[in-house]
Design an enzyme around this catalytic site. Structure first.
Site, PDB file in Angstrom:
ATOM      1  N   CYS A   1       0.834  -1.201   0.000  1.00 36.71           N
ATOM      2  CA  CYS A   1       0.000   0.000   0.000  1.00 36.71           C
ATOM      3  C   CYS A   1       0.873   1.257   0.000  1.00 36.71           C
ATOM      4  CB  CYS A   1      -0.922  -0.033   1.231  1.00 36.71           C
ATOM      5  SG  CYS A   1      -1.812   1.498   1.547  1.00 36.71           S
TER       6      CYS A   1
ATOM      7  N   CYS B   1       0.054   3.896   2.522  1.00 40.15           N
ATOM      8  CA  CYS B   1       0.456   3.448   3.859  1.00 40.15           C
ATOM      9  C   CYS B   1       1.922   3.784   4.128  1.00 40.15           C
ATOM     10  CB  CYS B   1       0.257   1.945   4.013  1.00 40.15           C
ATOM     11  SG  CYS B   1      -1.454   1.393   3.877  1.00 40.15           S
TER      12      CYS B   1
END
Length: 113
Positions: free
Chosen positions: A38, A41
């Site tokens: 991600c 993230c």
């Protein structure tokens, strides 16, 4: 492997109860649900690390890898990441989804910071 975040506690299904639920009885715990693949993230990692360092007296920041801890992700209905859950007194009290700038995150968490 987690991004380099020395001020953040890595939490798994094995220690979630003690590291988050029980710990949030004395100080709020902000849990970052994330995954290695991600990109948002990984962009949030330094923001969260800085927050964890500067607000360690008011807040604990923890990370849960959703790939390795799928039961936790399901239990807390994590359907998009990054997802941040703020725990206080053993319960999730606030949910934030998506990457946030440091100032936006501070604004969202202004009640506890």
């Amino acid at each position: 492997m987690a991004p380099d975040t020395p001020n953040i506690v890595d939490v798994s299904e094995d220690d979630f109860a003690s590291a988050v639920i029980e710990a949030s009885g004395s100080k709020p715990v902000l849990v970052d649900f994330w995954a290695t693949w991600c990109r948002p993230c990984t962009m949030m990692a330094p923001v969260l690390d800085e927050l964890a360092a500067s607000e360690s007296d008011k807040l604990t920041v923890a990370k849960v890898d959703v790939e390795a801890n799928q039961e936790l992700a399901a239990e807390y209905q994590i359907t998009a990441i990054p997802a941040l859950l703020l725990f206080s007194e053993g319960k999730p009290v606030q949910r934030l989804t998506g990457a946030k700038s440091k100032s936006a995150l501070r604004t969202e968490l202004s009640d506890i910071l």
